[in-house]
Design an enzyme around this catalytic site. Structure first.
Site, PDB file in Angstrom:
ATOM      1  N   CYS A 150       0.833  -1.206   0.000  1.00  0.00           N
ATOM      2  CA  CYS A 150       0.000   0.000   0.000  1.00  0.00           C
ATOM      3  C   CYS A 150       0.870   1.260   0.000  1.00  0.00           C
ATOM      4  CB  CYS A 150      -0.911  -0.009   1.231  1.00  0.00           C
ATOM      5  SG  CYS A 150      -1.899   1.482   1.380  1.00  0.00           S
ATOM      6  N   CYS A 153      -0.456   4.081   2.221  1.00  0.00           N
ATOM      7  CA  CYS A 153      -0.214   3.905   3.665  1.00  0.00           C
ATOM      8  C   CYS A 153       1.257   4.162   4.010  1.00  0.00           C
ATOM      9  CB  CYS A 153      -0.541   2.478   4.110  1.00  0.00           C
ATOM     10  SG  CYS A 153      -2.023   1.781   3.414  1.00  0.00           S
ATOM     11  N   ASP A 154       2.165   3.680   3.181  1.00  0.00           N
ATOM     12  CA  ASP A 154       3.569   3.610   3.593  1.00  0.00           C
ATOM     13  C   ASP A 154       4.526   4.503   2.811  1.00  0.00           C
ATOM     14  OD1 ASP A 154       2.837   1.672   5.456  1.00  0.00           O
ATOM     15  OD2 ASP A 154       3.035   0.060   3.989  1.00  0.00           O
TER      16      ASP A 154
END
Ligand code: NAP
Length: 336
Positions: A150, A153-154
């Site tokens: 992701c 997200c990261d």
């Protein structure tokens, strides 16, 4: 990504907490929340279970640019919030709970969650899909330590760093472009010599000076102890293996449908996608499926939303049918 495949915890739901609902929807991605909107507007008071995560895969998407009505794009999280707000406005109830057992052999259908036992007259399965893994050494061990599925997200953790993106589809290319906001360099490793992604994304990636490509190659190992340090790559044409330094590995190689809960009950294809007819009906009367759990072909927000709406319309028809079948006058007619 909604994960409906987690194993039950030791505690059992309180059997006294049985709830009878007309429509139970599993999953809060575009399919689930669209089904909820339609079922709510049909006065069916649907209950929607989130699974482990609210919103499904779209909630992890930075910008959705191909959903009609949003000419300037919309963030995945905002889109899910809007879907949820609209469904709740008409009476849908979203529960933060996960189905762990399903018995579709009895009616009402019995769905057990961590907290409750639902007895559902109809069930709409929109459990989505989970990113596929490479299944190579180092992948599992280094997930969360440089291996990610992701970018939204990261990506932030890779400011000024060098990352690898694996895959050649829309997800890989879209996420690679997104990662260039943070990383100094993004290298797409693809197993063929042409991308599967659509032409607009391809053009953007080829025009992006931070994006490089390694063709005809696969990762054979991700190396590192506390964090990703390098990858081992094999060229599929020459067979040559090389090691390359990197700070992160983002993997976008497709998805596996979250349908294990229904194995042996709902008919699925070889990859685990639930088979439905055009009316979103599964092999069990009263059980409908929509979205990526039942769609190996389109897997778009707009198609999933459409499938969810169709499933709810059909669930409503089904409830009308069974009400007719069990109405006192019909029962009397059948007895004659
Ligand atoms: P996908 O289209 O199935 O692409 C998966 C990619 O991973 C392919 O390039 C495939 O290679 C590669 N791959 C698969 N298994 C691999 C393995 N074991 N090792 C190395 N490479 C592997 O999946 P996706 O990109 O996640 O897209 C899923 C669906 O969502 C698609 O329908 C896509 O159009 C849609 N989507 C749309 C958008 C958008 O419209 N903006 C954004 C994201 C996703 P091959 O090409 O050789 O098969």
């Amino acid at each position: 990504m909604m994960d409906f495949n987690l194993k039950p915890v030791a505690s059992q739901p309180d059997q006294n907490s049985e709830k009878h609902v007309k429509v139970l929807i599993l999953g809060t991605g575009p399919a689930g929340l669209s089904a909820a909107l339609y079922a709510a507007r049909a006065d069916l008071n649907p209950v929607v279970l989130t699974g482990m995560e609210l919103g499904g895969q779209v909630s992890l998407t930075y910008t959705v640019e191909n959903y009609p009505g949003f000419p300037d794009g919309v963030s995945g999280t905002e889109m899910v919030e809007l879907f949820q707000r609209q469904a709740e406005k008409f009476g849908a109830v979203v529960e933060y709970d996960t189905a762990i057992k399903a018995d579709l052999s009895r009616k009402p259908f019995r769905i057990e969650t961590y907290n409750t036992v639902y007895l559902a007259d109809t069930l709409i399965v929109t459990t989505g899909a989970t990113p596929r893994h490479l299944e190579i050494p180092g992948e599992r061990e280094l997930t969360g330590r440089g291996v990610s599925y992701c970018a939204t997200c990261d990506g932030w953790f890779f400011k000024g760093k060098e990352v690898i993106v694996v895959g050649g589809g829309d997800s890989a290319v879209e996420e690679a472009i997104f990662l260039t906001r943070y990383a100094d360099s993004v290298t797409i490793v693809h197993r063929r010599d042409e991308l599967r992604a659509g032409p607009i994304l391809q053009e953007r990636a080829f025009d992006n000076p931070k994006i490089k490509f390694i063709w005809d190659s696969v990762l054979t190992e991700i190396v590192g102890e506390d964090a990703v340090r390098s990858i081992r790559l094999q060229n599929l044409r020459s067979g040559a293996i090389q090691e390359m330094r990197t700070d992160g590995v983002f993997i976008f190689i497709g998805h596996t449908p979250n349908t294990q809960l229904f194995e042996g009950q709902l008919t699925m294809d070889a990859a685990g996608y639930i088979i439905t007819d055009k009316l979103m009906r599964t092999n069990i009367r009263g059980v409908f499926a929509a979205g990526e759990a039942a769609d190996p072909v389109y897997r778009q927000v707009v198609t999933s939303a459409g499938m969810g709406a169709a499933a709810a319309i059909q669930a409503n028809h089904y409830l009308d049918e069974i009400a007719g079948e069990t109405s006192p006058s019909n029962v009397a007619l059948k007895r004659q």
